[in-house]
Enzyme design. Structure first.
Site, PDB file in Angstrom:
ATOM      1  N   PRO A  30      26.990  52.167 -20.374  1.00  0.00           N
ATOM      2  CA  PRO A  30      25.740  52.403 -19.656  1.00  0.00           C
ATOM      3  C   PRO A  30      25.067  53.631 -20.300  1.00  0.00           C
ATOM      4  CG  PRO A  30      27.590  52.117 -18.146  1.00  0.00           C
ATOM      5  CD  PRO A  30      28.164  52.329 -19.525  1.00  0.00           C
ATOM      6  N   LEU A  31      23.925  53.416 -20.920  1.00  0.00           N
ATOM      7  CA  LEU A  31      23.316  54.460 -21.757  1.00  0.00           C
ATOM      8  C   LEU A  31      23.078  55.759 -20.983  1.00  0.00           C
ATOM      9  CD1 LEU A  31      20.894  52.078 -23.648  1.00  0.00           C
ATOM     10  CD2 LEU A  31      22.837  53.302 -24.637  1.00  0.00           C
ATOM     11  N   ASN A  75      16.796  56.332 -34.803  1.00  0.00           N
ATOM     12  CA  ASN A  75      16.331  55.265 -35.700  1.00  0.00           C
ATOM     13  C   ASN A  75      15.073  54.577 -35.183  1.00  0.00           C
ATOM     14  OD1 ASN A  75      17.250  53.469 -33.742  1.00  0.00           O
ATOM     15  ND2 ASN A  75      19.171  53.036 -34.807  1.00  0.00           N
ATOM     16  N   GLU A 117      21.617  64.397  -8.933  1.00  0.00           N
ATOM     17  CA  GLU A 117      22.842  63.704  -8.515  1.00  0.00           C
ATOM     18  C   GLU A 117      23.436  62.868  -9.644  1.00  0.00           C
ATOM     19  OE1 GLU A 117      19.914  63.506  -6.947  1.00  0.00           O
ATOM     20  OE2 GLU A 117      20.240  64.579  -5.071  1.00  0.00           O
ATOM     21  N   ARG A 155      27.529  65.310   9.920  1.00  0.00           N
ATOM     22  CA  ARG A 155      26.677  66.485  10.089  1.00  0.00           C
ATOM     23  C   ARG A 155      26.987  67.131  11.440  1.00  0.00           C
ATOM     24  NH1 ARG A 155      20.558  66.772  12.387  1.00  0.00           N
ATOM     25  NH2 ARG A 155      20.341  69.015  12.102  1.00  0.00           N
TER      26      ARG A 155
HETATM   27  C1  LIG Z   1      21.866  51.852 -18.635  1.00  0.00           C
HETATM   28  C2  LIG Z   1      21.753  50.795 -19.690  1.00  0.00           C
HETATM   29  N1  LIG Z   1      20.658  50.029 -19.736  1.00  0.00           N
HETATM   30  C3  LIG Z   1      20.553  49.060 -20.664  1.00  0.00           C
HETATM   31  C4  LIG Z   1      21.553  48.836 -21.550  1.00  0.00           C
HETATM   32  C5  LIG Z   1      21.431  47.687 -22.564  1.00  0.00           C
HETATM   33  N2  LIG Z   1      21.248  48.219 -23.923  1.00  0.00           N
HETATM   34  C6  LIG Z   1      22.274  48.345 -24.752  1.00  0.00           C
HETATM   35  S1  LIG Z   1      21.850  49.020 -26.209  1.00  0.00           S
HETATM   36  C7  LIG Z   1      20.223  49.139 -25.746  1.00  0.00           C
HETATM   37  C8  LIG Z   1      19.216  49.731 -26.680  1.00  0.00           C
HETATM   38  C9  LIG Z   1      19.680  51.036 -27.202  1.00  0.00           C
HETATM   39  O1  LIG Z   1      18.870  51.474 -28.248  1.00  0.00           O
HETATM   40  P1  LIG Z   1      19.369  52.648 -29.206  1.00  0.00           P
HETATM   41  O2  LIG Z   1      20.046  53.693 -28.401  1.00  0.00           O
HETATM   42  O3  LIG Z   1      18.216  53.055 -30.036  1.00  0.00           O
HETATM   43  O4  LIG Z   1      20.487  51.959 -30.074  1.00  0.00           O
HETATM   44  P2  LIG Z   1      20.298  51.296 -31.535  1.00  0.00           P
HETATM   45  O5  LIG Z   1      19.294  50.193 -31.377  1.00  0.00           O
HETATM   46  O6  LIG Z   1      19.851  52.369 -32.417  1.00  0.00           O
HETATM   47  O7  LIG Z   1      21.665  50.770 -31.854  1.00  0.00           O
HETATM   48  C10 LIG Z   1      20.065  48.662 -24.458  1.00  0.00           C
HETATM   49  C11 LIG Z   1      18.770  48.621 -23.737  1.00  0.00           C
HETATM   50  C12 LIG Z   1      22.688  49.655 -21.463  1.00  0.00           C
HETATM   51  N3  LIG Z   1      23.736  49.510 -22.275  1.00  0.00           N
HETATM   52  N4  LIG Z   1      22.756  50.644 -20.546  1.00  0.00           N
END
Ligand SMILES: Cc1ncc(C[n+]2csc(CCOP(=O)(O)OP(=O)(O)O)c2C)c(N)n1
Length: 591
Positions: free
Chosen positions: A47-48, A116, A335, A444
């Site tokens: 999860p990013l 990138n 949070e 509370r």
């Molecule tokens: C919270 C969350 N939302 C969506 C995703 C789905 N997702 C995986 S990679 C990505 C894009 C990430 O882009 P970047 O960080 O630029 O990676 P790159 O394309 O350079 O490999 C997404 C939207 C995720 N893993 N986590």
């Protein structure tokens, strides 16, 4: 895959076959790195933005550890490195975490940002035009921008980042995704989908590699193994120095930091309460924390700006602030980052981290709670203001669906103690649960300490549910309740019994602990099959049928509450002894 290939090359127990098994059932190379699954993986990410905030937590822990061991601090001077992408920085959590890292002055943190400019849908310009460098400068970071394909520039930048000790560093490395690929370089098409055999072959030729599949040239293994030997010597030397420096009291303190809480020894140190005393369980929880800070040098934590309400700040043990770390952490109103930084501290080891906020705001930190459960981290959540009885703050602040929502997370132990005594037991249960996170749901409002004479002892909280009030005769109704609804149920049960309807009350603070009991206990407490039951809880009835059976009487909250004093809400929504008595009679056809 970058991480897995580096682990393979660096000599971790991850073979080329494991790499070939990428994302396959049971492989050591799952789709996203999982802590405790693959050797060398230090945090579960995917999860990013979570990993970015984990790194901030790790850096906090490293700095605090050095502060707690001043004599050894010169040896506890390592850096925390994180690799992040556009996706991580777009997620709000990274902004929260970056603000804190800059504020705390975490000079031991180095983030390398693979800039990138490509995410899944295409150019990041589709949805992002922020000046990332300016953001990080504004947050008090040391910022460098480099060509991420220039090896000398990378080396220089990392070296400068290492030398900067007063603030965290970010190296913004401009790169081209799928560099070398003849038709996919710089294109979103290369983000997730395989390039295809022909494209892979040509890409390898372009960057001067053999086009054989899964081929690691012998000189690459040699290079890594030579480096490994050098680093093993460095590690040995460090261990020798560290062991020599860690003597007497410091050695005992270190052991206390790096072992599981000694629950048996802690039990008699926690405060007791007398039956009848009126205490909000959040206040009882605060007293537990005070005792634990005295007894456990490694408990750390804080609130997302609700310390005075959560009773989560413990005076006299230091606190975080501008350019400083401490055992009390001021997370500010963040949070999401709080949960992920807490995970970072847990991953780092040595500390037992807790965090605190109003229960309703668990929604703002659910992603890291889920990850703590998935990764099996010991993290403790102090969630106060746990019900409708928040009162005047109104429906935005009154949890309704939250109990069901947190109970739905696998490996999260949820505890909703019925009084101050159960709060002590709940803290002990949280300390004993080293295999996952624990949420403590606290009131509370003041509630009475229950009189358990003639019923099961409070230590039975450890079994998830137990009888707090039992009639002399076989019960005509068994009331299952949790938290502040238990004492109301006991009052109702006494009235019912007096009116010839013997009523039992089961305090049911934790489904998860109850599930771990043997079948005979699970049958005994809620009564045998055919027993008529009621549930009294200021949350959704959803899920209670598991214990109460279909057709049970549910005095629960199936809608949002409203802003009013707590006693008026209790009347209106039916959480009074009189209403419970009336509804039970009706349910049993005795009204
Ligand atoms: C919270 C969350 N939302 C969506 C995703 C789905 N997702 C995986 S990679 C990505 C894009 C990430 O882009 P970047 O960080 O630029 O990676 P790159 O394309 O350079 O490999 C997404 C939207 C995720 N893993 N986590």
């Amino acid at each position: 895959m970058l991480l897995y290939s580096m682990l393979h090359l660096s000599g971790y127990a991850l073979s080329l076959d494991d790499i070939k098994n990428f994302r396959q059932m049971g492989s050591l190379t799952p789709g996203h790195p999982e802590f405790r699954h693959t050797p060398g993986v230090e945090t579960t990410t995917g999860p990013l933005g979570q990993g970015f905030a984990n790194a901030v937590g790790m850096a906090y822990a490293a700095k605090l550890l050095a502060q707690e061991f001043p004599e050894q601090a010169h040896l506890l001077d390592h850096r925390i490195y994180a690799l992040a992408g556009d996706g991580d920085l777009m997620e709000g959590i990274s902004a929260e975490a970056a603000q804190l890292a800059g504020h705390w002055g975490l000079g031991n943190l180095v983030v390398i940002y693979d800039s990138n400019g490509i995410s899944i849908e295409g150019d990041t310009m589709l949805a992002w035009s922020e000046d990332a460098a300016a953001r990080f400068r504004a947050c008090g970071w040391h910022v460098q921008e480099i060509d991420g394909h220039d090896f000398d520039a990378i080396e220089r930048a990392i070296s400068a980042a290492r030398d900067e000790l007063s603030m965290p560093s970010i190296v913004i490395a401009k790169t081209r995704i799928a560099k070398g690929s003849p038709s996919k370089e710089g294109s979103a098409d290369s983000h997730g989908a395989p390039l295809g055999a022909d494209e892979v072959k040509k890409s390898k030729q372009n960057i001067g590699c053999s086009d054989e599949g899964f081929c690691v040239p012998a000189r690459v293994y040699e290079l890594f193994s030579e480096r490994k030997k050098e680093l093993e010597a460095v590690a040995r030397e460090w261990s020798e120095k560290f062991n020599a420096a860690l003597k007497g009291e410091a050695a005992a303190k270190w052991r206390a930091f790096f072992s599981a809480p000694d629950v048996k020894a802690l039990t008699p140190k926690l405060p007791l309460f007398k039956a009848g005393e009126k205490v909000a369980t959040r206040s009882a929880g605060g007293k537990m924390l005070e005792a634990l800070f005295r007894e456990m040098p490694n408990i750390v934590g804080g609130s997302a700006d609700l310390g005075p309400s959560n009773k989560s700040f413990v005076k006299g043990y230091g606190e975080s602030g501008k350019g400083k770390v401490g055992r009390n952490i001021h997370f500010g109103i963040r949070e999401h980052a709080m949960g992920a930084i807490q995970n970072g501290i847990a991953y780092y080891g040595g500390f037992l981290p807790y965090s605190a906020t109003f229960f309703v705001f668990v929604d703002y930190m659910r992603p890291p709670v889920r990850l703590a459960a998935l990764a099996g981290l010991q993290a403790i959540y102090v969630y106060t203001h746990d019900s409708l009885f928040v009162g005047e703050d109104g429906p935005t602040h009154q949890p309704v669906e939250h109990l069901a929502a947190v109970r739905a997370i696998p490996n999260l132990t949820v505890l909703r103690p019925a009084d101050a005594e159960e709060t002590r037991e709940a803290w002990l249960a949280a300390l004993a649960n080293t295999a996952g996170p624990t949420a403590l749901l606290l009131t509370r409002q003041d509630i009475p300490v229950l009189d358990r004479a003639g019923a099961d002892g409070v230590e039975n909280l450890q079994r998830g549910a137990y009888i707090v009030h039992n009639p002399d005769k076989a019960p005509a109704i068994v009331i299952l309740a949790s938290g502040s609804e238990v004492h109301i149920s006991v009052e109702a049960a006494k009235k019912l019994t007096a009116e010839g309807i013997p009523a039992r009350v089961v305090s049911f603070p934790s489904w998860e602990l109850f599930e771990k009991q043997d079948a005979s206990y699970r049958d005994r407490v809620p009564g045998p099959a055919g027993t008529r039951r009621a549930v009294v809880e200021t949350g959704l009835a959803m899920g209670w049928e598991r214990y109460a059976g279909e057709g049970a009487l549910c005095i629960t909250m199936e809608r949002f509450g409203e802003s009013a004093p707590a006693d008026r809400l209790a009347e209106k929504y039916g959480f009074t002894a009189a209403n419970i008595v009336a509804l039970v009679k009706k349910h049993l056809g005795r009204g």
